[in-house]
Design a protein around this motif. Structure first.
Motif, mmCIF file in Angstrom:
data_model
loop_
_atom_site.group_PDB
_atom_site.id
_atom_site.type_symbol
_atom_site.label_atom_id
_atom_site.label_comp_id
_atom_site.label_asym_id
_atom_site.label_seq_id
_atom_site.Cartn_x
_atom_site.Cartn_y
_atom_site.Cartn_z
ATOM 1 N N CYS A 23 0.363 -1.528 0.319
ATOM 2 C CA CYS A 23 0.265 0.311 -0.200
ATOM 3 C C CYS A 23 0.584 1.359 0.247
ATOM 4 C CB CYS A 23 -1.214 -0.284 0.945
ATOM 5 S SG CYS A 23 -1.806 -1.640 1.116
ATOM 6 N N ASP A 53 -11.959 2.608 9.551
ATOM 7 C CA ASP A 53 -11.526 3.605 9.378
ATOM 8 C C ASP A 53 -10.555 4.467 10.929
ATOM 9 O OD1 ASP A 53 -13.585 4.662 7.965
ATOM 10 O OD2 ASP A 53 -15.211 5.138 8.933
ATOM 11 N N LEU A 100 -7.669 3.457 8.600
ATOM 12 C CA LEU A 100 -7.139 4.293 7.645
ATOM 13 C C LEU A 100 -6.667 5.698 8.397
ATOM 14 C CD1 LEU A 100 -10.281 4.121 5.190
ATOM 15 C CD2 LEU A 100 -7.587 3.609 5.099
ATOM 16 N N ASP A 119 -2.754 7.505 7.478
ATOM 17 C CA ASP A 119 -2.605 8.483 7.619
ATOM 18 C C ASP A 119 -1.608 9.946 8.433
ATOM 19 O OD1 ASP A 119 -4.543 9.014 5.850
ATOM 20 O OD2 ASP A 119 -6.046 9.732 6.443
ATOM 21 N N ARG A 142 -4.577 4.902 1.361
ATOM 22 C CA ARG A 142 -5.735 4.810 1.509
ATOM 23 C C ARG A 142 -6.148 3.918 0.363
ATOM 24 N NH1 ARG A 142 -7.898 8.420 5.985
ATOM 25 N NH2 ARG A 142 -9.907 7.693 5.141
ATOM 26 N N THR A 184 -8.016 0.474 1.596
ATOM 27 C CA THR A 184 -9.450 -0.080 1.774
ATOM 28 C C THR A 184 -9.760 -1.146 0.010
ATOM 29 O OG1 THR A 184 -9.984 2.400 2.086
ATOM 30 C CG2 THR A 184 -11.372 1.272 0.862
#
Length: 167
Positions: free
Chosen positions: A36, A56, A59, A63, A157, A161
């Motif tokens: 990723c 979430d 993620l 971040d 991200r 996902t």
């Protein structure tokens, strides 16, 4: 019991993938994360904070780790990126234009052009990439590093996902 709607089905896939990710051995989780984002430090940091209760939360951690990348970490991640190639059915002139634009970008900045195309319809992606390269070629080196880092975070991200949903 009513049939599951698509949003519920997607949530169930994410939860299943997240459970697998949370349960994976550290090394395997890091390898998964390196798919990723190519920064080993980023992957180690995100894997070390498992388990994540929701996608979430994962993620948000990704971040945060992305914002904390050092220059060397960002260089490592960008070095592992490859520029997206046009669809084989793209007209030859478009493939030539993209090849020339990518070469100019890499000569100017020393790494592959990265751009997140989330939400861009397939038929518009080539134009979006070409427009992005053209606009970003005018950036100063440090300005472009900031833009590339943000695009890399966005890519991570979307890859996370998809990876969690498809695991």
């Amino acid at each position: 019991m009513p049939p599951a709607i698509p949003a519920q089905q997607a949530a169930a896939r994410h939860l299943t993938g997240l459970v697998r990710f949370n349960a994976a051995p550290q090394g395997l989780a890091e390898q998964w994360l390196l798919g990723c984002c190519g920064s080993r430090r980023w992957a180690e940091r995100v894997a070390a904070h498992r388990p994540y209760p929701t996608l979430d939360a994962l993620l948000a951690a990704a971040d945060e780790a992305g914002y904390d990348l050092s220059k060397a970490d960002l260089d490592e991640a960008l070095a592992r990126e490859t520029a997206a190639l046009p669809h084989p059915d793209a007209p030859p002139a478009a493939r030539t234009a993209l090849g020339a634009a990518l070469a100019a970008y890499e000569a100017s900045f020393g790494h592959a052009f990265v751009i997140s195309l989330d939400g861009v319809p397939a038929g518009e992606r080539l134009n979006q990439v070409l427009a992005g390269i053209r606009s970003r070629l005018g950036n100063e080196r440090e300005e472009e590093r900031v833009v590339a880092a943000e695009e890399l975070r966005r890519l991570a991200r979307s890859r996370l996902t998809r990876s969690v949903a498809g695991s």
